[in-house]
Each structure stands twice: as C-alpha cells, then as structure tokens.
Design an enzyme around this catalytic site. Sequence first.
Site, PDB file in Angstrom:
ATOM      1  N   ASP A 162      43.780  29.728  49.256  1.00  0.00           N
ATOM      2  CA  ASP A 162      42.950  29.066  48.680  1.00  0.00           C
ATOM      3  C   ASP A 162      42.590  27.387  49.517  1.00  0.00           C
ATOM      4  OD1 ASP A 162      42.702  30.901  46.827  1.00  0.00           O
ATOM      5  OD2 ASP A 162      43.434  29.908  45.252  1.00  0.00           O
ATOM      6  N   LYS A 218      39.804  23.375  41.145  1.00  0.00           N
ATOM      7  CA  LYS A 218      38.770  24.512  41.242  1.00  0.00           C
ATOM      8  C   LYS A 218      38.882  25.423  40.107  1.00  0.00           C
ATOM      9  CE  LYS A 218      41.705  28.170  42.352  1.00  0.00           C
ATOM     10  NZ  LYS A 218      41.871  29.163  41.507  1.00  0.00           N
TER      11      LYS A 218
END
Length: 283
Positions: free
Chosen positions: A141, A10
């Site tokens: 996350d 990401k």
Amino acid sequence: MRTQWPSPAKLNLFLYITGQRADGYHTLQTLFQFLDYGDTISIELRDDGDIRLLTPVEGVEHEDNLIVRAARLLMKTAAASGRLLAGSGANISIDKRLPMGGGLGGGSSNAATVLVALNNLWQCGLSMDELAELGLTLGADVPVFVRGHAAFAEGVGEILTPVDPPEKWYLVAHPGVSIPTPVIFKDPELPRNTPKRSIETLLKCEFSNDCEVIARKRFREVDAVLSWLLEYAPSRLTGTGACVFAEFDTESEARQVLEQAPEWLNGFVAKGVNLSPLHRAML
C-alpha cells in the site's frame, strides 16, 4: 528547524480478491481514496547521520518500525547513488491518530510520508517513480501514498491507475479490535476468484469488499458496528479491517449519525479526497 508533514488515512472504496499467486500473495482490484484525516509526522534534521524515532510504538522494535525502515532505506539508496550529503540524519516523531490494524493504511502512510519528506529535506532528488519503487519493498500500500492520488489498484496493489471518484463524506468507525491481515487472507472461506472487471464497469456497480464477510464472521465487534451503520447509510469494511465506514453526501449528515452513535462506538467524520493532504501541503 522542525517541519510537520501530513500522513493521511485511506479507504478501500471497494476491494475484490481475484486470485492467489504461487508465492501466496493475493491479487486484487481495489479503489483507494484518501481522507483529510490522519497522523502528523514531525522531522528535525540531524548532522550526525543518525535516525531516531522519538515516539516509539509499543510492541514494535525501533528498527522494525516502518518509519525507521523507510528513512534508512532512503538513506542507503540515496547514498549509494551519490545523492545524500554526508551526515544527513533525522529526529522523527509522530502524532498518532490512526489505529493499528484498522485498514486505514496508517503504517504504510507513515512510511510514504517519511520517504517523500526526507527526499525533500535531504534534497536527494529521487523521482516519484523511484520513491514508489522503494515504497513497494516496504509494503504493497505504500506506493499509492507516495504518488498521492486516488487510484484503481491491481496486481497485489502495486499497479496503479489514477482515478477521480466522487469526494464524499465518511463516518469511519473503529470496532475496538485489531485485525492482522493474515487472519483474513488465510481464512479458507475468503472469496479468492472474483472475476476481474474494468474500472469503468466497477465504477458503475455497487461497491463491496470481499474481506467483509470474513471479518464479520470472525469478529463480532465488526459485525455489530456494520449492522448499526447500515441502518443509516451504505457502509462497508475498509481493507481487511477492522475499521468500517458509512458514506454521506454532506458533512452534516455524517455528523448527525455520529452524534447518535452508541457509547461503545469510536468514530470520526472526514472527507474523501483524491489528492493526498501530503501532496497538497507540498504545492
């Protein structure tokens, strides 16, 4: 039978620190987007109830590895609610491409892929909300990787709103250092009071990362890579680093710059995608 599952990287397209809670955690506003690049996790089911990671990570104890912790957490949760067949286990291996301490979410992505994949393979039937809740106990996350859509995140990163930012091409560069997250968050000069703004406002502003000034100050390698990339395109830090990225409209533009990179720069080109490769593989 062995199955393979994507575990994508990401980027934090922007990251702003908006405060610090009494428990020490920082509140933030950030924009997550996935890359069509990452690790690959292979899983082979066992019938003896054991979890084995066949590709251990140097310096990380087996039971401390997020992959093993995620598998055991799902096993415990599903068994407690009668949703796990007796003897369910797995051999897990990983083809690791994402650097540790790079700000690309590698460990969190690995944990999320294991949760999603084993929920499918063991036929546990946990909902996406349940998996995301489990993921949050492993790391802030993890939920965005579990849910699999680009998102605007608030709180400590757990309050997610799906968004669809432009899917650009990125040159992602690793400076050759690993930055432990606490090194950035404990720095007294870290901006901690950036005003909160709506996602609509933020998307109209120039993107930046509050952690970047600290990473550049403390790690000359990060400063050197960013200084070089900024000569070619808008560039910034992802997460708390150490990786940095430059954005381009086309793949060819990104690759042309990578071809000119100095020998000390390690990088790759990937496309930003709003649907995670993990979830695309399950469609």
